[in-house]
Design an enzyme around this catalytic site. Structure first.
Site, mmCIF file in Angstrom:
data_model
loop_
_atom_site.group_PDB
_atom_site.id
_atom_site.type_symbol
_atom_site.label_atom_id
_atom_site.label_comp_id
_atom_site.label_asym_id
_atom_site.label_seq_id
_atom_site.Cartn_x
_atom_site.Cartn_y
_atom_site.Cartn_z
ATOM 1 N N ASN A 223 8.201 -9.953 0.812
ATOM 2 C CA ASN A 223 8.991 -8.883 -0.510
ATOM 3 C C ASN A 223 9.935 -8.800 0.876
ATOM 4 O OD1 ASN A 223 8.265 -6.100 1.161
ATOM 5 N ND2 ASN A 223 6.133 -6.718 0.291
ATOM 6 N N ASP A 325 -6.168 -2.233 -1.763
ATOM 7 C CA ASP A 325 -5.937 -1.804 -2.065
ATOM 8 C C ASP A 325 -6.139 -0.999 -0.612
ATOM 9 O OD1 ASP A 325 -4.163 0.976 -1.967
ATOM 10 O OD2 ASP A 325 -3.961 0.791 -3.966
HETATM 11 N N1 CTP Z 1 -0.526 0.606 -1.020
HETATM 12 C C1 CTP Z 1 -1.312 -0.251 0.068
HETATM 13 N N2 CTP Z 1 -2.717 -1.563 -0.351
HETATM 14 C C2 CTP Z 1 -2.156 -2.231 -1.144
HETATM 15 C C3 CTP Z 1 -0.743 -1.938 -2.239
HETATM 16 C C4 CTP Z 1 -0.517 -0.890 -1.686
HETATM 17 O O1 CTP Z 1 -2.374 0.938 1.095
HETATM 18 N N3 CTP Z 1 -2.456 -3.244 -1.114
HETATM 19 C C5 CTP Z 1 0.245 1.708 -0.945
HETATM 20 C C6 CTP Z 1 1.386 1.598 -0.354
HETATM 21 O O2 CTP Z 1 1.465 1.521 1.005
HETATM 22 C C7 CTP Z 1 1.878 2.675 -0.888
HETATM 23 C C8 CTP Z 1 1.472 3.240 -2.257
HETATM 24 O O3 CTP Z 1 0.165 2.432 -2.066
HETATM 25 O O4 CTP Z 1 2.119 4.017 -0.838
HETATM 26 C C9 CTP Z 1 1.848 2.272 -3.454
HETATM 27 O O5 CTP Z 1 2.373 1.473 -3.210
HETATM 28 P P1 CTP Z 1 3.058 0.064 -4.476
HETATM 29 O O6 CTP Z 1 3.266 -0.971 -3.441
HETATM 30 O O7 CTP Z 1 4.772 1.485 -4.869
HETATM 31 O O8 CTP Z 1 2.399 0.424 -5.718
HETATM 32 P P2 CTP Z 1 1.081 -0.742 -5.833
HETATM 33 O O9 CTP Z 1 -0.360 0.474 -5.689
HETATM 34 O O10 CTP Z 1 1.015 -1.876 -5.023
HETATM 35 O O11 CTP Z 1 1.571 -0.948 -7.613
HETATM 36 P P3 CTP Z 1 1.831 -1.581 -8.640
HETATM 37 O O12 CTP Z 1 2.829 -2.653 -7.087
HETATM 38 O O13 CTP Z 1 1.870 -2.131 -9.375
HETATM 39 O O14 CTP Z 1 3.824 -0.620 -8.889
#
Ligand code: CTP
Length: 429
Positions: A223, A325
């Site tokens: 990304n 996550d």
């Molecule tokens: N994050 C993480 N591991 C992942 C995805 C996200 O640690 N696999 C953490 C990011 O570093 C951030 C938070 O979770 O602090 C939210 O990340 P974001 O990308 O906004 O959300 P997602 O949990 O990925 O959900 P979505 O993509 O559906 O918005």
């Protein structure tokens, strides 16, 4: 929504300018320091006045420039003040938080090293009871000369703080060590020096940047995250005195470093989300605060090819598997550190951020619009905790990072006093 006011303590510094071509950079340094809310009193040596005029420095600093130790024949000092008791060197240095000499010539460094006090600036330095910060600027051979190196070692032994010099092309046409650091770098380091050491003795673990999920030998899923926000948070944590471990996906940034606090971040470079999780697992045991700033790829290819996939005649389908996550993993540890997440959203920012804070069971989330944040140098954050929403107004990412960390310190303190620390923090209603 509460707007967080930025505290701008009115710091006072004496900016000493000595004779050298880099004196022109002192004009920009003054401008930047004043922009940061610092009160700047300029003091110039006689040699400095050959390179830049006191009139310029007076206009930029908004105060008459100190140049002369002696009251003149009309009983007036160089500020036109006839009530002078001849103790300007004592009074000026008492009312200051630091003296910064930029540029500091080889001659002035020698005088400092020997405790000479034969003009106003050297007398101010000798009579000070505040830190002395020195930014050397000279020709590379003057810098490398054994006498200069001996004097520099003496200054370090005396507790003087050195900023630079840098290496690069010099006014004399030569190339090498001795250039004064750029004004922006000096201003940033001086501001860092004044940050309260709120995180002394604290281990801050962060993730930053994108992750890269390989599809084949040359292609992958990633990304547009630049890593700038995560690196700024790491930098701000160093300034506040923390021990910092930064686990970073691929970025073009160099490891955060804070010379005036005396330490750099431990940088662990990773590529994929799986690598990032593994590095976090190895580092998390003694972390006090975990901040997930990384834009972790949510999916990876189910199968990867070690060779480049050749273009076929028909369409190509990719099977994707969800990535772990990382923040969710840390927050669900039996004794988690204080966990902070970032929510990057393209729409319904507040609604999604509130949901994420609850789903991930973390005390604090920093919400921002992805289309404004990704790759940009400045941003706006909305911090969401149990008390509601707090807006950090638009600013450069380092300023936002400092504000975020001060909020974390206060929130962690208030929650620990409620007896919720060192146990999973329940944020659900
Ligand atoms: N994050 C993480 N591991 C992942 C995805 C996200 O640690 N696999 C953490 C990011 O570093 C951030 C938070 O979770 O602090 C939210 O990340 P974001 O990308 O906004 O959300 P997602 O949990 O990925 O959900 P979505 O993509 O559906 O918005």
């Amino acid at each position: 929504m509460a707007q967080v006011m930025r505290d701008a303590p009115a710091r006072r510094i004496i900016l000493g300018i000595t004779g050298g071509i880099a004196a022109y950079k002192a004009a920009e340094l003054t401008r930047l320091l004043i922009k940061q809310g610092t009160h700047v009193q300029v003091a110039m040596t006689e040699a400095a006045c050959h390179f830049i005029t006191p009139t310029t420095m007076q206009a930029l600093s908004g105060h008459p420039v100190l140049t002369n130790l002696w009251i003149n024949s009309q009983g007036m000092n160089n500020q036109g003040n006839s009530n002078d008791d001849g103790m300007a060197h004592i009074h000026a240095s008492r009312a200051t938080d630091a003296i910064v000499v930029a540029p500091a010539s080889a001659d002035f460094i020698a005088r400092l090293a020997h405790g000479l006090a034969d003009d106003l600036l050297s007398t101010l330095c000798l009579a000070r009871n505040c830190p002395l910060i020195v930014a050397p600027a000279m020709n590379r051979q003057m810098w490398e000369n054994a006498a200069t190196q001996r004097n520099i070692q003496q200054l370090i032994a005396d507790g003087v703080i050195l900023l630079g010099p840098d290496s690069g092309s010099q006014a004399c046409g030569e190339e090498g060590m001795g250039r004064m650091q750029e004004a922006a770098q000096l201003a940033r380091d001086i501001q860092a020096f004044f940050q309260p050491r709120l995180l002394a003795g604290t281990h801050v673990l962060l993730t930053a940047g994108p992750t890269y999920e390989a599809i084949d030998a040359v292609r992958g899923i990633t990304n547009r995250s630049s890593g700038k926000m995560g690196y700024a948070v790491a930098q701000a944590a160093l300034e506040l005195g923390a021990r910092v471990t930064l686990i970073s996906g691929p970025t073009a940034l160099s490891a955060p470093h804070c010379p005036l606090v005396g330490q750099g971040a431990k940088l662990i470079q990773v590529t994929s989300a799986a690598d990032m999780l593994q590095a976090v697992q190895q580092q998390v045991a003694d972390a006090d605060i975990f901040i997930g700033v990384a834009a972790v790829a949510d999916y990876r290819a189910a199968q990867t090819s070690a060779q480049k996939i050749k273009k076929g005649a028909t369409k190509l389908s990719l099977d994707l598997l969800p990535n772990p996550d990382i923040l969710g993993y840390v927050a669900s540890l039996p004794k988690p550190p204080f966990c902070v997440g970032f929510a990057a959203e393209s729409h319904d920012l507040i609604k999604h951020a509130h949901e994420k804070r609850l789903t991930k069971n973390i005390p604090l989330i920093a919400a921002n619009l992805a289309q404004h944040a990704v790759g940009a140098d400045d941003n706006e954050l909305i911090l969401i905790d149990h008390a509601g929403e707090h807006v950090l107004p638009r600013a450069d990412k380092l300023t936002l990072a400092r504000d975020l960390l001060k909020h974390i310190v206060a929130l962690r303190h208030s929650l620990s006093h409620k007896g919720t620390m060192k146990h999973p923090i329940k944020v659900r209603a």
